[in-house]
Scaffold this motif. Sequence first.
Motif, PDB file in Angstrom:
ATOM      1  N   UNK A  12     -12.837  -1.838   6.756  1.00 48.16           N
ATOM      2  CA  UNK A  12     -12.359  -2.599   7.900  1.00 48.16           C
ATOM      3  C   UNK A  12     -11.657  -3.880   7.477  1.00 48.16           C
ATOM      4  N   UNK A  13     -12.275  -4.670   6.614  1.00 48.15           N
ATOM      5  CA  UNK A  13     -11.674  -5.941   6.227  1.00 48.15           C
ATOM      6  C   UNK A  13     -10.387  -5.725   5.443  1.00 48.15           C
ATOM      7  N   UNK A  14     -10.380  -4.739   4.558  1.00 50.40           N
ATOM      8  CA  UNK A  14      -9.158  -4.436   3.807  1.00 50.40           C
ATOM      9  C   UNK A  14      -8.046  -3.972   4.743  1.00 50.40           C
ATOM     10  N   UNK A  15      -8.403  -3.176   5.733  1.00 51.20           N
ATOM     11  CA  UNK A  15      -7.405  -2.681   6.688  1.00 51.20           C
ATOM     12  C   UNK A  15      -6.842  -3.822   7.513  1.00 51.20           C
ATOM     13  N   UNK A  16      -7.668  -4.787   7.886  1.00 50.21           N
ATOM     14  CA  UNK A  16      -7.185  -5.946   8.635  1.00 50.21           C
ATOM     15  C   UNK A  16      -6.207  -6.767   7.791  1.00 50.21           C
ATOM     16  N   UNK A  17      -6.570  -6.995   6.544  1.00 48.58           N
ATOM     17  CA  UNK A  17      -5.659  -7.702   5.630  1.00 48.58           C
ATOM     18  C   UNK A  17      -4.338  -6.948   5.505  1.00 48.58           C
ATOM     19  N   UNK A  18      -4.431  -5.652   5.328  1.00 48.25           N
ATOM     20  CA  UNK A  18      -3.250  -4.810   5.150  1.00 48.25           C
ATOM     21  C   UNK A  18      -2.323  -4.908   6.361  1.00 48.25           C
ATOM     22  N   UNK A  19      -2.893  -4.888   7.546  1.00 46.59           N
ATOM     23  CA  UNK A  19      -2.106  -4.936   8.774  1.00 46.59           C
ATOM     24  C   UNK A  19      -1.372  -6.256   8.941  1.00 46.59           C
ATOM     25  N   UNK A  20      -1.880  -7.309   8.330  1.00 45.05           N
ATOM     26  CA  UNK A  20      -1.287  -8.636   8.475  1.00 45.05           C
ATOM     27  C   UNK A  20      -0.292  -8.969   7.366  1.00 45.05           C
ATOM     28  N   UNK A  21      -0.113  -8.067   6.422  1.00 45.98           N
ATOM     29  CA  UNK A  21       0.808  -8.320   5.316  1.00 45.98           C
ATOM     30  C   UNK A  21       2.250  -8.129   5.755  1.00 45.98           C
ATOM     31  N   UNK A  61      -0.760  -1.821  14.653  1.00 45.21           N
ATOM     32  CA  UNK A  61      -1.709  -0.831  14.130  1.00 45.21           C
ATOM     33  C   UNK A  61      -1.942   0.276  15.156  1.00 45.21           C
ATOM     34  N   UNK A  62      -2.177  -0.103  16.403  1.00 41.81           N
ATOM     35  CA  UNK A  62      -2.415   0.892  17.448  1.00 41.81           C
ATOM     36  C   UNK A  62      -1.126   1.630  17.829  1.00 41.81           C
ATOM     37  N   UNK A  73       4.994   4.492   8.264  1.00 39.89           N
ATOM     38  CA  UNK A  73       5.508   3.378   7.470  1.00 39.89           C
ATOM     39  C   UNK A  73       5.676   2.158   8.354  1.00 39.89           C
ATOM     40  N   UNK A  74       5.183   1.021   7.877  1.00 36.93           N
ATOM     41  CA  UNK A  74       5.302  -0.234   8.615  1.00 36.93           C
ATOM     42  C   UNK A  74       5.439  -1.368   7.606  1.00 36.93           C
ATOM     43  N   UNK A  75       6.470  -2.180   7.755  1.00 34.78           N
ATOM     44  CA  UNK A  75       6.706  -3.303   6.855  1.00 34.78           C
ATOM     45  C   UNK A  75       6.778  -2.853   5.401  1.00 34.78           C
ATOM     46  N   UNK A  76       7.332  -1.661   5.215  1.00 30.70           N
ATOM     47  CA  UNK A  76       7.502  -1.124   3.877  1.00 30.70           C
ATOM     48  C   UNK A  76       6.240  -0.585   3.239  1.00 30.70           C
ATOM     49  N   UNK A  77       5.158  -0.508   3.999  1.00 31.43           N
ATOM     50  CA  UNK A  77       3.867  -0.050   3.486  1.00 31.43           C
ATOM     51  C   UNK A  77       3.355   1.099   4.345  1.00 31.43           C
ATOM     52  N   UNK A  78       2.438   1.911   3.811  1.00 33.53           N
ATOM     53  CA  UNK A  78       1.823   2.944   4.654  1.00 33.53           C
ATOM     54  C   UNK A  78       1.114   2.300   5.836  1.00 33.53           C
ATOM     55  N   UNK A  79       1.215   2.921   6.992  1.00 36.73           N
ATOM     56  CA  UNK A  79       0.497   2.402   8.149  1.00 36.73           C
ATOM     57  C   UNK A  79      -1.007   2.526   7.914  1.00 36.73           C
TER      58      UNK A  79
END
Length: 271
Positions: A12-21, A61-62, A73-79
Motif C-alpha cells: 500500500x505505501x509503495x503504491x501510494x508513493x508510486x502514484x504520486x511520482x 489511480x482509479x 501506462x501513466x506518467x511514463x510508468x506502469x499504472x
Amino acid sequence: MTCLDGLAPLPLSDAMHHACRGGKGLRGFLVMESARLHGVDAARALWPAAAIEAMHAYSLVHDDLPAMDDDDLRRGLPTVHIKWDEATAILAGDALQALAFELVSDARCGEAEARAALSLGLARAAGARGMVLGQALDIAAEAAGTPLDLDAITRLQAGKTGALIEWAATAGAVMAGADTGPLGRYARDLGLAFQIADDILDVEGDEAKTGKRLQKDAAAGKATFVSLLGLDAAKRRARDLVTSACDALSSYGAGAETLRETARFVISRES
C-alpha cells in the motif's frame, strides 16, 4: 512524500508513493501561486498544495483501473494496478483521498475557518458535484454508445478536469478570506483549455513525452473537443480560452504574470 513516512511496510505505501511520482504538479503550483498573490505564507500553502496533488493522484489511480479507462501506462510508468494488482490500486486510491483531507485539515494549514472552507470545497470539487460527476458522465456516455455533443462534453470536463483545478487556483483566496471570483473565472477557462490541449496531444502527441497511451479515445469512438471541433478549431478555442483566463486576472496586475504564463504553457506543453 514525507507525509507517508511511518506507514507499515506493505505494498500500500509503495503504491501510494508510486502514484504520486512524476507529473507536472500543476494543481499544487496553482495553490502556491494563488497563496502568494494573497500574501499567504508558503509554509501554510504547502498543506493544501500537497492535498490537491494527493487527491489528483487518487483520481488517476482509479481512472486507470480496468473498470474505468483500463490504462497500463501513466506518467511514463506502469499504472498501479499493473505494477501491483487491482485491490492494491483501489486501496492506494482510497488512502490518497483520505490523505488529501488529512493534509488540508492540518492545523499548520491555518485558521480553523479557512481549513473548514478548504475541506468543504475539496469535497464538493472531488465528489458527485465535480470530478466524480464528470467521470460518471463519461462512463454513461461510453455505455450508451452515443458520442456527446459540445455542450455535454464541456459540462463533463468541467467536472472531471476543471473542478480540482478551480479548487487549487482559488485556494489562496480562500485562505486569505478574499474574493475568489477572478481566480475562479481564470481557473474555469484554464481547466477547459487544459482538457482541449490533452485532446490535441492525444491526436498529435508523442507517447514518449506524454508518458501515457495515445489515441485511445478515437479508437473507442469517444467524442473529444478535437473530434467535435476539428484540430485547427480546437487549437483556436484553446488559445481563446487562455486569452480569457489571462484577462480574468486583470485586477492583480503584474503580480499575476506567472499565472498568465502558466495558462500559456498549458496549451503549448508536450506532455
